[in-house]
Design an enzyme around this catalytic site. Structure first.
Site, short mmCIF file in Angstrom:
data_model
loop_
_atom_site.label_atom_id
_atom_site.label_comp_id
_atom_site.label_asym_id
_atom_site.label_seq_id
_atom_site.Cartn_x
_atom_site.Cartn_y
_atom_site.Cartn_z
N SER A 159 27.44 32.57 34.31
CA SER A 159 28.17 31.44 34.86
C SER A 159 28.11 31.51 36.38
O SER A 159 27.02 31.55 36.94
CB SER A 159 29.62 31.44 34.34
OG SER A 159 30.31 30.28 34.75
N THR A 160 29.25 31.55 37.06
CA THR A 160 29.28 31.54 38.52
C THR A 160 28.47 32.71 39.08
O THR A 160 28.70 33.85 38.72
CB THR A 160 30.74 31.63 39.02
OG1 THR A 160 31.50 30.59 38.41
CG2 THR A 160 30.79 31.48 40.53
N HIS A 185 26.44 28.35 32.39
CA HIS A 185 27.41 27.27 32.58
C HIS A 185 26.98 26.41 33.75
O HIS A 185 27.00 26.85 34.91
CB HIS A 185 28.81 27.83 32.86
CG HIS A 185 29.40 28.60 31.73
ND1 HIS A 185 30.43 29.49 31.91
CD2 HIS A 185 29.12 28.61 30.40
CE1 HIS A 185 30.77 30.01 30.73
NE2 HIS A 185 29.98 29.50 29.81
N MET A 277 32.98 33.51 35.83
CA MET A 277 34.44 33.55 35.70
C MET A 277 34.84 33.28 34.26
O MET A 277 34.12 32.63 33.51
CB MET A 277 35.09 32.53 36.64
CG MET A 277 34.87 31.09 36.29
SD MET A 277 35.77 30.01 37.42
CE MET A 277 35.57 28.44 36.56
N ASP A 280 34.30 33.57 28.45
CA ASP A 280 33.40 32.98 27.45
C ASP A 280 32.32 33.98 27.03
O ASP A 280 31.61 34.52 27.88
CB ASP A 280 32.74 31.72 28.03
CG ASP A 280 31.84 31.04 27.00
OD1 ASP A 280 32.19 31.06 25.80
OD2 ASP A 280 30.79 30.50 27.41
#
Length: 358
Positions: A159-160, A185, A277, A280
């Site tokens: 993700s991030t 993401h 973050m 998930d």
């Protein structure tokens, strides 16, 4: 803890108002100011000392990319880009991430514009505490020059901070790498541009996953996002499956959905959790490990945001934390036919020679 101080930078008064209204609903955030262009933003940053800024890509006088480059060189600070999900906007967003932006969010047009900012409060809170990576700081990794696949598949969630992390991992892949599925993401438009950006930069073939695409050696499949999760179906001849269903853990595509879909081939799988973050994928990774998969996570020191890897490590879903520059060789060791020889060779190799397998 005091609220995170946010500066909103966008040439559109309407967009600034929508962002401001959304952020003011969250007690963790304090909107300390707004700016309509880069020059006003420079003065506001000096005067207000924000913890994080939102930055539009397309602005008059100096666009967001130019301003970001100057900002990260002269006064590094967490930046979240706000970009249209057009091809041009998506390409610019990825360039912003390579320049040092922590995250990018899509700015859709029309009545759904306000919905684009639903996740922004959480992103800004995470960005304020993110580890800033200097542009160009990623070390070069030489891809393995020979590799014999042992039949294991690779599933990566991120993700991030994942754009740079994934490029680092795939840079260490040989042309005949193990079949690899990636859930990152990101808005659908950004993911298409991301796959197009990655493909010429790494040795394997990188593509957006399509329904029914067989998992083949030398190929990397990226979740297309939008209305679909990326899953895998079939045991003897696994293939990509685009699953149209609700968001999981607030995400679509979701790492959890991808991991859970691979439970029937867990003993033939390697799961990897990269920077990001939230949580998930952590529970799905735990189920994969309990079913026989090898599971690793990126370490804290090299993660932009340690949330997802931390969650995986805390519940025992991942067995080891690995620096981002060593994850490709770890994957190749686990997916190589002669794992013992590969491990010995890696230990004996210098920093520029990664993951060779006879």
């Amino acid at each position: 803890m005091r609220p995170v101080k946010v500066l909103i930078v966008d040439d559109s008064a309407t967009i600034r108002q929508l962002i401001r209204l959304r952020l003011r609903e969250d007690p963790r955030l304090d909107v300390v100011g707004e700016a309509c262009d880069a020059y006003e933003a420079r003065e506001k940053i000096k005067a207000l000392n924000p913890d994080v800024i939102t930055l539009d890509v397309e602005m008059p006088r100096m666009n967001g990319l130019e301003f970001l480059e100057k900002l990260m060189r002269l006064r590094p600070m967490p930046v979240v880009m706000v970009s249209s999900e057009t091809h041009r906007g998506s390409t610019a967003a990825l360039e912003a991430l390579s320049l040092g932006a922590v995250e990018c969010i899509g700015k859709s047009a029309g009545p759904t514009t306000a919905d684009s900012f639903a996740s922004l409060p959480d992103i800004l809170v995470a960005a304020a505490g993110a580890r800033l990576m200097r542009p160009g700081a990623r070390p070069a990794i030489a891809p393995a020059t020979s590799f014999r696949w042992n039949g294991r598949y690779v599933f990566i969630g991120s993700s991030t901070g994942g754009v740079d992390a994934l490029e680092t991992v795939l840079a260490g892949y040989p042309k005949d790498c193990p079949p690899t599925l990636i859930t990152q993401h990101m808005p659908a438009g950004f993911l298409a541009s991301f796959a197009a950006r990655l493909n010429p930069r790494v040795a394997p073939e990188v593509q957006l996953a399509t329904e029914g695409a067989m998992l083949k050696q030398g190929h990397v499949y990226i979740a297309p996002g939008g209305e679909y999760h990326l899953a895998v179906r079939g045991d003897r001849a696994p293939a990509c499956h685009l699953l149209a269903s609700e968001k999981r853990n607030g995400h679509r595509p979701s790492v959890e959905v991808m991991f859970d879909s691979a439970l029937s081939i867990a003993k033939q799988s390697v799961c990897v959790m990269l920077t990001g973050m939230g949580r998930d994928g952590a529970e799905g990774m735990l189920r994969m490990r309990e079913a026989g998969a090898n599971c690793i996570a990126q370490d804290e020191a090299s993660s932009v945001v340690f949330g997802m890897p931390r969650a995986a490590l805390e519940i025992g879903a991942a067995s080891v934390a690995v620096p981002i520059t060593r994850i490709s060789e770890e994957i190749l060791t686990l997916t190589c036919k002669d794992r013992a020889a590969s491990a010995r060779r890696m230990r004996a190799s210098d920093a520029g020679s990664r993951g060779l397998c006879a």
